[in-house]
Design an enzyme around this catalytic site. Structure first.
Site, PDB file in Angstrom:
ATOM      1  CB  THR A 103      -1.044  -0.119   1.209  1.00 25.92           C
ATOM      2  OG1 THR A 103      -0.259   0.201   2.385  1.00 25.92           O
ATOM      3  CG2 THR A 103      -1.712  -1.243   1.355  1.00 25.92           C
TER       4      THR A 103
ATOM      5  N   GLY B 216       2.561   2.516  -2.492  1.00 23.73           N
ATOM      6  CA  GLY B 216       3.677   1.906  -3.320  1.00 23.73           C
ATOM      7  C   GLY B 216       4.022   2.686  -4.476  1.00 23.73           C
TER       8      GLY B 216
ATOM      9  CB  SER C 271       5.899   8.437  -3.380  1.00 24.34           C
ATOM     10  OG  SER C 271       4.984   8.284  -2.637  1.00 24.34           O
ATOM     11  N   GLY C 272       8.275   7.107  -2.063  1.00 30.67           N
ATOM     12  CA  GLY C 272       9.154   6.832  -0.951  1.00 30.67           C
ATOM     13  C   GLY C 272       9.306   5.431  -0.514  1.00 30.67           C
ATOM     14  CB  ILE C 273       9.222   3.600   2.743  1.00 30.97           C
ATOM     15  CG1 ILE C 273      10.396   4.378   3.560  1.00 30.97           C
ATOM     16  CG2 ILE C 273       9.410   2.053   3.364  1.00 30.97           C
ATOM     17  CD1 ILE C 273      10.268   4.483   4.895  1.00 30.97           C
TER      18      ILE C 273
ATOM     19  CE1 TYR D  87       3.510   9.439  10.839  1.00 29.37           C
ATOM     20  CE2 TYR D  87       5.099   9.315  12.324  1.00 29.37           C
ATOM     21  CZ  TYR D  87       4.635   8.931  11.207  1.00 29.37           C
ATOM     22  OH  TYR D  87       5.556   8.131  10.200  1.00 29.37           O
TER      23      TYR D  87
END
Length: 246
Positions: free
Chosen positions: A12, A14, A16-18, A148
């Site tokens: 999920t 997916g 961008s980024g990690i 967060y």
């Protein structure tokens, strides 16, 4: 090495980024990969670049999650790897917190992650691997991070309970908790270049290894949890923060 050959993986967030780095790593290790995201153009571009399947779904919507689970079940039947990664960031003091900020962060990072696991459990093969993207802030107490951090802490609690509930099916559930990592999430949170520079300087002062994490390193840890080498690991949290939380 194709340690994950023959496996079907869902990531999920997916695009961008990690999430993007992990989709790339899982594919490199032989898995067939599905990525999701809520921005249609971004998902399609990422899927094309990676050579994977892209599906549109907002992790903040339980209805989207249920539709995604149905679509994945129809197209792939079962999956072997579930990386619950999508997330958002908003910083605020407790005094100045708004209901909208609370609902946005908790809705995606905790409620959305929770129901992604819930609705995909029937689609997990016995022996599957689930990995949550948590954060080192789950066990830290920095000002302005209450929403967060509490969401990620709650996520780790769900991870451990899920590991217990799914153990009879040999499904392993773990979490990876990165520290500061070079991704787009800070830009998306509205930081200016000057603010980002100040934040990075503040971070480097507090990280013993004096560096910002890389998405590719987190991706490799997620892939490790999904492979045979981690077959006896469940209910574990790996903190990857250069020693920041020591």
């Amino acid at each position: 090495m194709e340690h994950l050959k023959g496996k079907i993986a869902l990531v999920t967030g997916g695009n961008s980024g990690i999430g993007y780095a992990t989709a790339k790593e899982l594919k490199a290790q032989g898995a067939e990969v599905i990525i999701t995201g809520r921005r249609k153009t971004a998902v399609e571009e990422a899927a094309a670049a990676l050579g994977v399947t892209g599906m549109i779904a907002d992790q903040g919507s339980v209805n989207d999650i249920e539709q995604l689970a149905f679509a994945v079940g129809q197209q792939f039947d079962k999956i072997d790897i579930l990386f619950i990664n999508a997330g958002v960031l908003e910083n605020t003091t407790i005094e100045n917190a708004t209901e909208a900020a609370f609902d946005n962060v908790i809705g995606v990072n905790f409620k959305g992650a929770y129901f992604t696991l819930s609705r995909f459990i029937p689609l997990l093969n016995d022996g599957a691997s689930v990995v949550f993207l948590s954060s080192n802030t789950a066990s830290m107490n920095a000002a302005n991070s209450s929403i967060y951090s509490s969401g990620k802490s709650a996520l780790n609690a769900v991870m451990r309970i899920a590991a217990t509930e799914l153990a009879p099916r040999k499904i392993r559930v773990n979490s990876v908790s990165p520290g500061p990592t070079a991704t787009e999430i800070m830009n998306k949170a509205g930081y200016t270049p000057e603010q980002l520079s100040q934040v990075n300087a503040w971070i480097l002062e507090r990280v013993p290894l004096k560096q910002i994490g890389k998405a590719e390193d987190v991706a490799k840890m997620v892939a490790y949890f999904c492979g045979e080498a981690a077959s006896f690991i469940t209910g574990a949290e790996i903190v990857m923060d250069g020693g920041m939380s020591l």
